[in-house]
Design a protein around this motif. Structure first.
Motif, short mmCIF file in Angstrom:
data_model
loop_
_atom_site.label_atom_id
_atom_site.label_comp_id
_atom_site.label_asym_id
_atom_site.label_seq_id
_atom_site.Cartn_x
_atom_site.Cartn_y
_atom_site.Cartn_z
N ALA A 100 0.79 -1.21 -0.34
CA ALA A 100 -0.17 -0.15 -0.30
C ALA A 100 0.94 1.57 0.36
CB ALA A 100 -0.62 -0.06 1.74
N ALA A 101 2.01 0.84 0.89
CA ALA A 101 3.11 2.15 1.06
C ALA A 101 3.19 2.60 -0.43
CB ALA A 101 3.90 2.65 2.04
N GLU A 102 3.53 1.74 -1.64
CA GLU A 102 4.38 1.20 -2.37
C GLU A 102 3.57 2.91 -3.59
OE1 GLU A 102 5.08 -1.82 -4.60
OE2 GLU A 102 7.13 -1.37 -5.48
N LEU A 103 2.76 2.02 -3.44
CA LEU A 103 1.40 2.00 -4.48
C LEU A 103 1.60 4.08 -3.63
CD1 LEU A 103 -0.32 1.17 -6.15
CD2 LEU A 103 -2.23 1.48 -4.83
N LEU A 104 1.07 4.21 -2.40
CA LEU A 104 1.21 5.96 -2.46
C LEU A 104 1.83 6.70 -2.77
CD1 LEU A 104 -1.37 4.82 0.58
CD2 LEU A 104 -2.22 5.71 -1.07
N SER A 105 3.12 6.23 -2.23
CA SER A 105 4.00 6.96 -2.86
C SER A 105 4.86 6.78 -3.90
CB SER A 105 4.89 6.17 -1.89
OG SER A 105 5.75 5.07 -1.95
N SER A 106 4.40 5.72 -5.52
CA SER A 106 4.72 6.35 -6.64
C SER A 106 3.99 7.12 -7.45
CB SER A 106 4.94 5.29 -6.95
OG SER A 106 4.78 4.67 -8.14
N ASP A 107 4.47 7.51 -8.21
CA ASP A 107 3.93 8.70 -9.62
C ASP A 107 3.44 8.09 -10.34
OD1 ASP A 107 5.41 10.69 -7.52
OD2 ASP A 107 7.06 11.01 -8.38
N VAL A 108 3.95 6.29 -10.34
CA VAL A 108 3.61 6.61 -11.78
C VAL A 108 2.81 4.94 -11.38
CG1 VAL A 108 3.78 5.17 -13.79
CG2 VAL A 108 5.11 6.75 -13.34
N ILE A 109 1.89 4.71 -12.17
CA ILE A 109 0.77 3.50 -11.54
C ILE A 109 1.71 2.79 -12.52
CG2 ILE A 109 -1.74 1.80 -11.40
CD1 ILE A 109 -1.97 4.73 -9.59
N GLU A 110 1.49 0.96 -12.71
CA GLU A 110 1.84 -0.58 -13.49
C GLU A 110 0.05 -0.90 -14.18
OE1 GLU A 110 4.86 -2.36 -13.47
OE2 GLU A 110 5.72 -0.97 -13.58
N LYS A 111 -0.13 -0.78 -14.89
CA LYS A 111 -1.57 -1.52 -15.56
C LYS A 111 -1.31 -2.62 -16.69
CE LYS A 111 -6.57 -0.76 -14.81
NZ LYS A 111 -6.90 -1.72 -14.84
N GLU A 112 -2.10 -3.18 -16.25
CA GLU A 112 -2.01 -4.60 -17.20
C GLU A 112 -2.61 -4.34 -18.18
OE1 GLU A 112 -0.81 -8.14 -17.48
OE2 GLU A 112 -0.06 -8.26 -15.14
N SER A 113 -2.20 -4.55 -19.52
CA SER A 113 -2.45 -3.53 -20.73
C SER A 113 -3.48 -4.49 -21.64
CB SER A 113 -1.63 -3.91 -22.17
OG SER A 113 -1.70 -5.15 -22.25
N ILE A 114 -4.19 -5.72 -20.81
CA ILE A 114 -5.48 -6.50 -20.77
C ILE A 114 -6.86 -5.49 -20.56
CG2 ILE A 114 -6.09 -9.18 -21.11
CD1 ILE A 114 -3.84 -9.95 -20.31
N THR A 115 -7.22 -5.34 -20.84
CA THR A 115 -8.51 -4.45 -20.54
C THR A 115 -9.85 -4.40 -21.65
OG1 THR A 115 -7.73 -2.45 -21.56
CG2 THR A 115 -7.15 -3.28 -19.12
N ALA A 116 -10.59 -4.18 -21.03
CA ALA A 116 -11.36 -4.39 -22.26
C ALA A 116 -11.55 -2.80 -23.40
CB ALA A 116 -13.66 -4.22 -21.70
N LYS A 117 -12.09 -3.12 -24.14
CA LYS A 117 -12.22 -2.14 -25.18
C LYS A 117 -13.82 -2.22 -25.79
CE LYS A 117 -10.29 -1.22 -29.90
NZ LYS A 117 -10.52 -2.34 -31.20
N HIS A 118 -14.04 -0.67 -25.68
CA HIS A 118 -15.26 -0.89 -25.55
C HIS A 118 -15.84 0.48 -27.31
CE1 HIS A 118 -19.34 2.54 -25.04
NE2 HIS A 118 -19.64 0.83 -24.57
N ASP A 119 -17.21 -0.15 -28.27
CA ASP A 119 -16.82 0.27 -29.32
C ASP A 119 -18.50 0.71 -29.02
OD1 ASP A 119 -17.80 0.79 -31.52
OD2 ASP A 119 -17.04 -0.79 -32.68
N GLU A 120 -18.42 2.45 -29.02
CA GLU A 120 -19.71 2.96 -28.45
C GLU A 120 -20.62 2.91 -30.23
OE1 GLU A 120 -18.72 6.83 -26.66
OE2 GLU A 120 -19.71 7.82 -28.68
N GLU A 121 -20.02 2.86 -31.28
CA GLU A 121 -20.90 2.77 -32.24
C GLU A 121 -21.51 1.20 -32.18
OE1 GLU A 121 -21.19 4.64 -35.12
OE2 GLU A 121 -20.22 6.13 -33.76
N ILE A 122 -21.33 0.66 -31.87
CA ILE A 122 -22.53 -0.48 -31.67
C ILE A 122 -23.30 -0.41 -29.97
CG2 ILE A 122 -22.53 -3.18 -31.25
CD1 ILE A 122 -19.87 -3.05 -33.49
N CYS A 123 -22.81 0.27 -29.29
CA CYS A 123 -23.50 0.17 -27.98
C CYS A 123 -24.49 0.02 -27.82
CB CYS A 123 -22.58 0.64 -26.79
SG CYS A 123 -23.50 1.41 -25.51
N ILE A 124 -25.57 0.19 -27.81
CA ILE A 124 -27.23 0.61 -27.53
C ILE A 124 -28.01 0.98 -25.97
CG2 ILE A 124 -28.25 -1.10 -29.36
CD1 ILE A 124 -28.83 -3.24 -27.09
N GLY A 125 -26.79 1.44 -25.19
CA GLY A 125 -26.23 1.85 -24.05
C GLY A 125 -28.16 1.12 -23.16
N CYS A 126 -27.65 -0.02 -23.18
CA CYS A 126 -28.65 -1.43 -22.27
C CYS A 126 -28.48 -0.72 -20.71
CB CYS A 126 -28.52 -2.30 -22.02
SG CYS A 126 -27.22 -3.55 -22.46
#
Ligand code: SF4
Ligand code: SF4
Ligand code: SF4
Length: 432
Positions: free
Chosen positions: A331-357
Protein backbone atom coordinates in the motif's frame (compact mmCIF):
# COMPACT_ATOMS: atom_id res chain seq x y z
CA UNK A 1 -15.63 21.67 36.40
CA UNK A 2 -18.26 19.94 34.34
CA UNK A 3 -20.69 22.16 32.55
CA UNK A 4 -24.32 21.14 32.85
CA UNK A 5 -26.82 21.46 30.05
CA UNK A 6 -27.93 25.05 29.47
CA UNK A 7 -25.24 26.42 31.76
CA UNK A 8 -22.67 29.03 30.76
CA UNK A 9 -19.02 28.20 31.34
CA UNK A 10 -18.55 31.31 33.43
CA UNK A 11 -21.32 30.21 35.83
CA UNK A 12 -20.01 26.70 36.59
CA UNK A 13 -18.76 26.60 40.19
CA UNK A 14 -15.24 25.21 40.40
CA UNK A 15 -16.02 23.12 43.50
CA UNK A 16 -18.27 20.90 41.40
CA UNK A 17 -15.23 19.04 40.07
CA UNK A 18 -15.24 15.36 41.05
CA UNK A 19 -18.67 15.59 42.64
CA UNK A 20 -19.83 12.31 41.07
CA UNK A 21 -18.91 9.17 43.00
CA UNK A 22 -16.83 6.57 41.19
CA UNK A 23 -18.50 3.31 40.31
CA UNK A 24 -16.58 0.18 41.26
CA UNK A 25 -17.37 -2.86 39.12
CA UNK A 26 -19.08 -5.52 41.21
CA UNK A 27 -17.64 -9.03 41.45
CA UNK A 28 -19.18 -12.44 40.99
CA UNK A 29 -19.33 -14.33 44.26
CA UNK A 30 -16.86 -17.16 44.81
CA UNK A 31 -19.84 -19.52 45.09
CA UNK A 32 -21.20 -18.44 41.70
CA UNK A 33 -17.75 -18.77 40.13
CA UNK A 34 -17.23 -22.23 41.58
CA UNK A 35 -20.59 -23.27 40.16
CA UNK A 36 -19.76 -21.75 36.78
CA UNK A 37 -16.04 -21.07 36.25
CA UNK A 38 -16.78 -19.51 32.87
CA UNK A 39 -17.88 -16.36 34.76
CA UNK A 40 -15.34 -13.53 34.85
CA UNK A 41 -14.28 -12.27 38.32
CA UNK A 42 -15.45 -8.71 37.65
CA UNK A 43 -18.89 -8.00 36.24
CA UNK A 44 -19.28 -5.34 33.57
CA UNK A 45 -20.94 -2.04 34.54
CA UNK A 46 -24.67 -1.79 34.00
CA UNK A 47 -25.82 0.78 31.46
CA UNK A 48 -26.76 3.27 34.22
CA UNK A 49 -23.45 2.72 36.02
CA UNK A 50 -21.53 3.23 32.80
CA UNK A 51 -23.41 6.48 32.13
CA UNK A 52 -22.74 7.74 35.65
CA UNK A 53 -19.06 6.83 35.39
CA UNK A 54 -18.80 8.56 32.03
CA UNK A 55 -20.39 11.71 33.43
CA UNK A 56 -17.71 12.02 36.10
CA UNK A 57 -15.20 14.80 35.63
CA UNK A 58 -11.78 13.20 35.71
CA UNK A 59 -9.98 16.53 36.03
CA UNK A 60 -6.80 14.75 35.12
CA UNK A 61 -5.33 17.15 32.57
CA UNK A 62 -6.85 15.06 29.79
CA UNK A 63 -10.24 16.24 28.58
CA UNK A 64 -12.52 16.63 31.58
CA UNK A 65 -15.14 18.40 29.47
CA UNK A 66 -14.54 21.60 31.48
CA UNK A 67 -14.67 23.45 28.15
CA UNK A 68 -11.98 25.84 29.30
CA UNK A 69 -10.37 25.24 25.90
CA UNK A 70 -13.28 27.01 24.19
CA UNK A 71 -12.57 30.10 26.23
CA UNK A 72 -8.83 30.06 25.64
CA UNK A 73 -8.57 28.92 21.99
CA UNK A 74 -8.07 32.13 20.07
CA UNK A 75 -8.56 30.41 16.72
CA UNK A 76 -12.01 29.25 17.87
CA UNK A 77 -11.12 25.72 16.74
CA UNK A 78 -12.92 23.76 19.50
CA UNK A 79 -16.36 22.31 18.92
CA UNK A 80 -17.70 20.10 21.72
CA UNK A 81 -21.09 19.53 20.15
CA UNK A 82 -19.72 17.60 17.18
CA UNK A 83 -21.69 14.39 16.61
CA UNK A 84 -20.70 11.02 15.22
CA UNK A 85 -20.87 11.16 11.44
CA UNK A 86 -20.16 8.81 8.56
CA UNK A 87 -17.37 10.18 6.42
CA UNK A 88 -16.73 9.11 2.85
CA UNK A 89 -13.08 9.35 1.87
CA UNK A 90 -11.34 8.73 -1.40
CA UNK A 91 -8.32 6.57 -0.68
CA UNK A 92 -5.51 5.26 -2.83
CA UNK A 93 -5.15 1.87 -1.15
CA UNK A 94 -7.05 -0.36 1.28
CA UNK A 95 -5.71 -3.18 3.47
CA UNK A 96 -8.49 -5.56 4.48
CA UNK A 97 -7.55 -7.56 7.58
CA UNK A 98 -10.87 -8.40 9.18
CA UNK A 99 -9.78 -11.65 10.87
CA UNK A 100 -11.87 -14.73 11.60
CA UNK A 101 -14.47 -16.20 13.93
CA UNK A 102 -14.18 -19.37 15.97
CA UNK A 103 -16.18 -22.38 14.92
CA UNK A 104 -19.01 -23.02 17.38
CA UNK A 105 -18.75 -26.71 18.33
CA UNK A 106 -22.25 -26.75 19.81
CA UNK A 107 -23.53 -27.54 16.30
CA UNK A 108 -21.79 -30.94 16.49
CA UNK A 109 -24.14 -32.93 18.77
CA UNK A 110 -21.54 -35.58 19.72
CA UNK A 111 -19.44 -33.06 21.68
CA UNK A 112 -22.27 -31.67 23.88
CA UNK A 113 -20.55 -28.30 23.99
CA UNK A 114 -22.70 -25.69 25.82
CA UNK A 115 -24.96 -28.54 27.00
CA UNK A 116 -25.69 -27.71 30.68
CA UNK A 117 -25.49 -31.45 31.41
CA UNK A 118 -21.87 -31.47 30.15
CA UNK A 119 -20.17 -28.38 31.64
CA UNK A 120 -16.69 -29.95 31.55
CA UNK A 121 -16.27 -29.56 27.80
CA UNK A 122 -14.54 -26.32 26.83
CA UNK A 123 -12.79 -24.90 23.77
CA UNK A 124 -9.10 -24.13 23.35
CA UNK A 125 -9.87 -20.40 23.53
CA UNK A 126 -11.69 -20.90 26.85
CA UNK A 127 -8.73 -22.91 28.12
CA UNK A 128 -6.51 -19.92 27.28
CA UNK A 129 -8.76 -17.74 29.46
CA UNK A 130 -8.77 -20.30 32.30
CA UNK A 131 -4.99 -20.38 32.43
CA UNK A 132 -4.68 -16.59 32.23
CA UNK A 133 -4.17 -14.86 35.58
CA UNK A 134 -6.65 -12.16 34.47
CA UNK A 135 -9.21 -14.81 33.45
CA UNK A 136 -12.33 -16.07 35.23
CA UNK A 137 -10.43 -18.50 37.50
CA UNK A 138 -7.44 -16.19 37.97
CA UNK A 139 -5.20 -18.70 36.22
CA UNK A 140 -6.28 -21.80 38.18
CA UNK A 141 -7.28 -24.77 36.08
CA UNK A 142 -10.39 -26.42 37.50
CA UNK A 143 -13.07 -28.82 36.38
CA UNK A 144 -16.13 -26.57 35.90
CA UNK A 145 -18.59 -29.06 37.45
CA UNK A 146 -16.57 -29.76 40.64
CA UNK A 147 -14.20 -26.82 41.06
CA UNK A 148 -11.39 -29.36 41.57
CA UNK A 149 -8.14 -29.67 39.65
CA UNK A 150 -8.49 -32.13 36.73
CA UNK A 151 -6.44 -35.34 36.77
CA UNK A 152 -7.05 -36.53 33.21
CA UNK A 153 -7.43 -34.01 30.39
CA UNK A 154 -8.34 -34.86 26.79
CA UNK A 155 -7.51 -32.48 23.95
CA UNK A 156 -9.49 -33.17 20.78
CA UNK A 157 -8.10 -31.71 17.54
CA UNK A 158 -9.73 -30.88 14.20
CA UNK A 159 -13.12 -29.91 15.70
CA UNK A 160 -14.99 -28.39 12.75
CA UNK A 161 -11.91 -28.70 10.49
CA UNK A 162 -11.05 -31.47 8.03
CA UNK A 163 -14.63 -32.64 8.34
CA UNK A 164 -16.77 -32.72 5.19
CA UNK A 165 -19.87 -31.99 7.30
CA UNK A 166 -18.47 -28.64 8.46
CA UNK A 167 -15.21 -27.36 6.96
CA UNK A 168 -13.12 -29.43 4.59
CA UNK A 169 -9.98 -27.37 5.10
CA UNK A 170 -7.29 -27.70 7.77
CA UNK A 171 -7.28 -24.71 10.12
CA UNK A 172 -3.46 -24.81 10.29
CA UNK A 173 -3.05 -23.26 13.73
CA UNK A 174 -4.78 -25.79 15.99
CA UNK A 175 -2.29 -28.68 16.07
CA UNK A 176 0.33 -26.31 17.40
CA UNK A 177 -2.17 -24.60 19.73
CA UNK A 178 -3.18 -28.00 21.08
CA UNK A 179 0.46 -29.00 21.61
CA UNK A 180 1.06 -25.68 23.35
CA UNK A 181 -1.89 -26.34 25.68
CA UNK A 182 -0.54 -29.82 26.46
CA UNK A 183 2.90 -28.34 27.10
CA UNK A 184 1.49 -25.67 29.44
CA UNK A 185 -0.41 -28.31 31.41
CA UNK A 186 2.58 -30.59 31.81
CA UNK A 187 4.92 -27.72 32.52
CA UNK A 188 2.68 -26.39 35.30
CA UNK A 189 1.29 -29.56 36.85
CA UNK A 190 3.87 -32.22 35.88
CA UNK A 191 2.87 -35.76 36.83
CA UNK A 192 -0.21 -34.45 38.72
CA UNK A 193 -2.07 -34.43 35.41
CA UNK A 194 -2.32 -36.90 32.56
CA UNK A 195 -2.78 -35.28 29.16
CA UNK A 196 -4.15 -37.09 26.09
CA UNK A 197 -4.07 -35.48 22.65
CA UNK A 198 -6.43 -37.02 20.05
CA UNK A 199 -5.41 -36.14 16.49
CA UNK A 200 -6.08 -37.01 12.84
CA UNK A 201 -2.59 -35.93 11.74
CA UNK A 202 -0.09 -33.74 13.53
CA UNK A 203 0.75 -30.72 11.35
CA UNK A 204 3.44 -28.65 13.00
CA UNK A 205 4.94 -26.63 10.17
CA UNK A 206 6.51 -23.41 11.38
CA UNK A 207 9.72 -22.49 13.09
CA UNK A 208 10.27 -24.43 16.31
CA UNK A 209 6.86 -26.15 16.33
CA UNK A 210 8.07 -29.68 15.52
CA UNK A 211 10.63 -29.29 18.30
CA UNK A 212 7.84 -28.25 20.70
CA UNK A 213 5.88 -31.35 19.66
CA UNK A 214 8.85 -33.64 20.40
CA UNK A 215 9.50 -31.89 23.71
CA UNK A 216 5.85 -32.27 24.73
CA UNK A 217 5.93 -36.00 23.92
CA UNK A 218 9.03 -36.38 26.08
CA UNK A 219 7.19 -34.63 28.92
CA UNK A 220 4.70 -37.51 28.91
CA UNK A 221 1.78 -36.21 26.84
CA UNK A 222 0.13 -39.14 25.04
CA UNK A 223 -0.64 -38.50 21.38
CA UNK A 224 -3.39 -40.82 20.16
CA UNK A 225 -4.22 -41.00 16.45
CA UNK A 226 -7.97 -41.34 16.43
CA UNK A 227 -11.31 -39.55 16.37
CA UNK A 228 -13.24 -39.84 19.65
CA UNK A 229 -16.78 -41.19 19.55
CA UNK A 230 -19.83 -39.41 21.02
CA UNK A 231 -19.15 -38.06 24.49
CA UNK A 232 -21.53 -39.75 26.93
CA UNK A 233 -22.09 -40.18 30.68
CA UNK A 234 -21.93 -43.39 32.68
CA UNK A 235 -24.34 -44.30 35.50
CA UNK A 236 -22.30 -42.22 37.94
CA UNK A 237 -22.53 -39.15 35.73
CA UNK A 238 -18.87 -39.40 34.65
CA UNK A 239 -18.17 -38.33 31.06
CA UNK A 240 -16.46 -40.79 28.72
CA UNK A 241 -15.82 -41.53 25.06
CA UNK A 242 -14.29 -44.32 23.02
CA UNK A 243 -11.46 -44.02 20.56
CA UNK A 244 -9.67 -46.59 18.46
CA UNK A 245 -5.96 -46.55 19.26
CA UNK A 246 -4.14 -47.76 16.14
CA UNK A 247 -0.84 -48.14 17.97
CA UNK A 248 -2.21 -50.97 20.09
CA UNK A 249 -4.97 -51.92 17.62
CA UNK A 250 -7.68 -51.59 20.27
CA UNK A 251 -10.77 -49.58 21.03
CA UNK A 252 -10.20 -47.84 24.37
CA UNK A 253 -12.69 -46.08 26.64
CA UNK A 254 -11.44 -42.86 28.23
CA UNK A 255 -12.87 -41.06 31.28
CA UNK A 256 -11.38 -37.54 31.19
CA UNK A 257 -12.19 -34.91 33.84
CA UNK A 258 -11.92 -32.11 31.31
CA UNK A 259 -12.21 -32.08 27.51
CA UNK A 260 -10.69 -29.28 25.42
CA UNK A 261 -11.93 -28.90 21.83
CA UNK A 262 -9.54 -27.32 19.33
CA UNK A 263 -11.95 -25.47 17.07
CA UNK A 264 -11.72 -24.42 13.43
CA UNK A 265 -11.03 -20.95 12.12
CA UNK A 266 -13.96 -19.66 10.04
CA UNK A 267 -14.69 -16.49 8.07
CA UNK A 268 -16.90 -13.91 9.76
CA UNK A 269 -20.65 -14.22 9.10
CA UNK A 270 -20.64 -10.96 7.15
CA UNK A 271 -17.46 -11.75 5.16
CA UNK A 272 -19.38 -11.99 1.88
CA UNK A 273 -21.10 -8.66 2.50
CA UNK A 274 -17.72 -7.02 3.18
CA UNK A 275 -16.41 -8.63 -0.03
CA UNK A 276 -19.29 -7.08 -1.99
CA UNK A 277 -18.61 -3.68 -0.44
CA UNK A 278 -14.94 -3.77 -1.42
CA UNK A 279 -15.32 -5.66 -4.72
CA UNK A 280 -13.35 -8.69 -3.52
CA UNK A 281 -13.75 -12.29 -4.58
CA UNK A 282 -14.64 -14.87 -1.95
CA UNK A 283 -13.98 -18.60 -1.82
CA UNK A 284 -16.95 -20.91 -1.24
CA UNK A 285 -16.17 -20.82 2.49
CA UNK A 286 -16.07 -17.01 2.58
CA UNK A 287 -12.31 -16.35 2.71
CA UNK A 288 -11.05 -13.58 0.43
CA UNK A 289 -9.21 -14.64 -2.70
CA UNK A 290 -5.76 -13.32 -3.51
CA UNK A 291 -4.49 -12.35 -6.95
CA UNK A 292 -2.16 -15.35 -7.10
CA UNK A 293 -1.92 -17.95 -4.36
CA UNK A 294 1.88 -18.20 -4.59
CA UNK A 295 3.15 -15.09 -6.35
CA UNK A 296 0.73 -12.41 -5.12
CA UNK A 297 -0.69 -13.68 -1.82
CA UNK A 298 -1.69 -10.31 -0.31
CA UNK A 299 -2.73 -8.57 -3.54
CA UNK A 300 -6.24 -8.96 -4.94
CA UNK A 301 -7.58 -8.89 -8.49
CA UNK A 302 -8.50 -5.28 -7.84
CA UNK A 303 -5.56 -2.84 -7.85
CA UNK A 304 -4.97 -1.01 -4.57
CA UNK A 305 -6.87 -3.53 -2.41
CA UNK A 306 -4.78 -5.84 -0.27
CA UNK A 307 -5.74 -8.66 2.11
CA UNK A 308 -3.85 -9.96 5.11
CA UNK A 309 -4.33 -12.50 7.88
CA UNK A 310 -7.19 -14.85 8.65
CA UNK A 311 -9.73 -13.11 6.37
CA UNK A 312 -7.68 -14.66 3.55
CA UNK A 313 -7.69 -18.16 5.06
CA UNK A 314 -6.65 -20.03 8.22
CA UNK A 315 -3.28 -18.80 9.42
CA UNK A 316 -1.12 -18.56 12.53
CA UNK A 317 0.09 -15.41 14.26
CA UNK A 318 3.58 -15.44 12.72
CA UNK A 319 2.28 -15.56 9.16
CA UNK A 320 -0.45 -13.00 9.94
CA UNK A 321 2.15 -10.51 11.11
CA UNK A 322 4.25 -11.12 7.98
CA UNK A 323 1.22 -10.70 5.70
CA UNK A 324 0.11 -7.54 7.49
CA UNK A 325 3.56 -6.00 7.04
CA UNK A 326 3.67 -7.07 3.38
CA UNK A 327 0.22 -5.61 2.65
CA UNK A 328 1.15 -2.34 4.37
CA UNK A 329 4.35 -2.11 2.31
CA UNK A 330 2.47 -2.75 -0.94
CA UNK A 331 0.00 0.00 0.00
CA UNK A 332 2.83 2.40 0.92
CA UNK A 333 4.64 1.66 -2.34
CA UNK A 334 1.49 2.38 -4.31
CA UNK A 335 0.79 5.64 -2.49
CA UNK A 336 4.35 6.92 -2.77
CA UNK A 337 4.72 6.12 -6.47
CA UNK A 338 4.19 8.76 -9.18
CA UNK A 339 3.47 6.13 -11.82
CA UNK A 340 0.99 3.25 -11.65
CA UNK A 341 1.76 0.16 -13.71
CA UNK A 342 -1.23 -1.57 -15.21
CA UNK A 343 -1.87 -4.72 -17.22
CA UNK A 344 -2.58 -3.95 -20.87
CA UNK A 345 -5.35 -6.57 -20.98
CA UNK A 346 -8.45 -4.40 -20.54
CA UNK A 347 -11.89 -4.12 -22.07
CA UNK A 348 -12.37 -2.30 -25.39
CA UNK A 349 -15.71 -0.58 -25.81
CA UNK A 350 -17.20 0.25 -29.22
CA UNK A 351 -19.53 3.20 -28.79
CA UNK A 352 -20.93 2.82 -32.32
CA UNK A 353 -22.34 -0.62 -31.54
CA UNK A 354 -23.40 0.13 -27.93
CA UNK A 355 -27.19 0.35 -27.47
CA UNK A 356 -26.97 1.83 -23.97
CA UNK A 357 -28.74 -1.05 -22.20
CA UNK A 358 -26.59 -0.69 -19.05
CA UNK A 359 -25.87 -4.43 -18.68
CA UNK A 360 -22.13 -3.76 -18.45
CA UNK A 361 -22.67 -1.38 -15.51
CA UNK A 362 -24.42 -4.09 -13.54
CA UNK A 363 -21.85 -6.69 -14.60
CA UNK A 364 -18.52 -4.97 -13.96
CA UNK A 365 -17.35 -5.71 -10.39
CA UNK A 366 -14.95 -2.75 -10.50
CA UNK A 367 -17.42 0.00 -11.47
CA UNK A 368 -15.59 0.76 -14.72
CA UNK A 369 -18.73 1.76 -16.68
CA UNK A 370 -21.15 4.68 -16.47
CA UNK A 371 -24.05 5.63 -18.73
CA UNK A 372 -23.78 8.98 -20.50
CA UNK A 373 -26.10 10.95 -22.72
CA UNK A 374 -24.52 11.95 -26.03
CA UNK A 375 -25.05 15.26 -27.80
CA UNK A 376 -27.43 13.60 -30.28
CA UNK A 377 -29.62 12.45 -27.36
CA UNK A 378 -28.61 8.78 -27.49
CA UNK A 379 -27.52 6.99 -24.32
CA UNK A 380 -24.29 5.00 -24.37
CA UNK A 381 -22.07 3.42 -21.77
CA UNK A 382 -18.63 4.85 -21.19
CA UNK A 383 -15.61 2.82 -20.05
CA UNK A 384 -13.04 4.20 -17.59
CA UNK A 385 -10.15 2.00 -18.66
CA UNK A 386 -7.99 2.71 -15.60
CA UNK A 387 -10.57 0.91 -13.43
CA UNK A 388 -10.80 -2.14 -15.71
CA UNK A 389 -9.07 -5.29 -14.43
CA UNK A 390 -9.62 -7.24 -17.64
CA UNK A 391 -11.84 -9.93 -16.12
CA UNK A 392 -13.88 -10.21 -19.34
CA UNK A 393 -17.30 -10.36 -17.66
CA UNK A 394 -18.69 -7.36 -19.57
CA UNK A 395 -17.60 -8.77 -22.93
CA UNK A 396 -19.59 -11.92 -22.23
CA UNK A 397 -22.63 -10.02 -20.91
CA UNK A 398 -22.99 -7.29 -23.57
CA UNK A 399 -26.01 -8.25 -25.72
CA UNK A 400 -24.89 -6.04 -28.61
CA UNK A 401 -21.35 -7.41 -28.84
CA UNK A 402 -19.97 -3.93 -28.25
CA UNK A 403 -17.19 -5.05 -25.91
CA UNK A 404 -14.10 -7.11 -26.52
CA UNK A 405 -11.00 -7.77 -24.41
CA UNK A 406 -7.71 -6.51 -25.78
CA UNK A 407 -5.44 -9.36 -26.93
CA UNK A 408 -8.37 -11.76 -26.44
CA UNK A 409 -10.82 -10.81 -29.19
CA UNK A 410 -13.06 -13.57 -30.53
CA UNK A 411 -10.92 -13.79 -33.67
CA UNK A 412 -7.73 -14.11 -31.63
CA UNK A 413 -9.22 -16.84 -29.42
CA UNK A 414 -10.52 -18.72 -32.49
CA UNK A 415 -7.07 -18.47 -34.08
CA UNK A 416 -5.46 -19.87 -30.90
CA UNK A 417 -7.90 -22.81 -30.85
CA UNK A 418 -7.36 -23.55 -34.52
CA UNK A 419 -3.59 -23.43 -34.06
CA UNK A 420 -3.73 -25.71 -31.03
CA UNK A 421 -5.80 -28.32 -32.89
CA UNK A 422 -3.71 -27.97 -36.01
CA UNK A 423 -0.58 -28.75 -33.98
CA UNK A 424 -2.26 -31.79 -32.45
CA UNK A 425 -3.32 -33.02 -35.92
CA UNK A 426 0.23 -32.51 -37.15
CA UNK A 427 1.57 -34.52 -34.23
CA UNK A 428 -0.92 -37.35 -34.82
CA UNK A 429 -0.13 -37.60 -38.55
CA UNK A 430 3.58 -37.15 -38.94
CA UNK A 431 4.69 -36.56 -42.48
CA UNK A 432 6.38 -39.62 -43.94
S1 SF4 B 1 -3.90 -27.86 12.20
FE1 SF4 B 1 -4.08 -29.90 13.08
S2 SF4 B 1 -5.84 -29.75 14.47
FE2 SF4 B 1 -5.95 -28.01 13.09
S3 SF4 B 1 -7.30 -28.72 11.45
FE3 SF4 B 1 -5.18 -29.07 10.79
S4 SF4 B 1 -4.74 -31.17 11.38
FE4 SF4 B 1 -6.58 -30.53 12.51
S1 SF4 C 1 -23.82 -3.92 -22.22
FE1 SF4 C 1 -23.06 -3.44 -24.26
S2 SF4 C 1 -24.77 -2.47 -25.28
FE2 SF4 C 1 -25.27 -2.48 -23.10
S3 SF4 C 1 -24.53 -0.47 -22.38
FE3 SF4 C 1 -22.86 -1.90 -22.07
S4 SF4 C 1 -21.61 -1.77 -23.94
FE4 SF4 C 1 -23.57 -0.83 -24.38
S1 SF4 D 1 -13.29 -6.55 -18.35
FE1 SF4 D 1 -15.25 -5.47 -18.22
S2 SF4 D 1 -16.24 -6.31 -16.37
FE2 SF4 D 1 -14.07 -6.87 -16.25
S3 SF4 D 1 -13.12 -5.22 -15.11
FE3 SF4 D 1 -12.92 -4.64 -17.25
S4 SF4 D 1 -14.69 -3.36 -17.64
FE4 SF4 D 1 -15.12 -4.45 -15.74
Amino acid sequence: TRIREGERIEDAPLERANDVKRIKPSEESVKARLANPKLEVQRALTEDEAKQEASRCLYCANCGVCKECIRTCEADAIWHEEETTTIKEKVGAIVIATGFKNFDPSIIPQYHYKDPEYPDIITGIEFERYTNSAGPTEGKLIVPSTGKKPKLIALINCVGSRDLNYNEYCSRYCCTASIKHAYLLKNKYGSDVEVLNFYKDIRTFGKGYEELYNKTRKMGVQFIKGVPSDIRKDVNGKIFFDSFNIEIDKNIRYYPDLIILQTAMEPHDDAKKVAETFGLSCSAEGFYIEKHIKLAPVETASAGKFIAGACRGPIDVTDSVAQGAAAALYAAELLSSDVIEKESITAKHDEEICIGCGTCIATCPYGAYTLIEKEDGTVKSSLKEILCEGCGACAVACPAGAISIKHYTDDQIKAMIETAFAEEKDLQSPTP
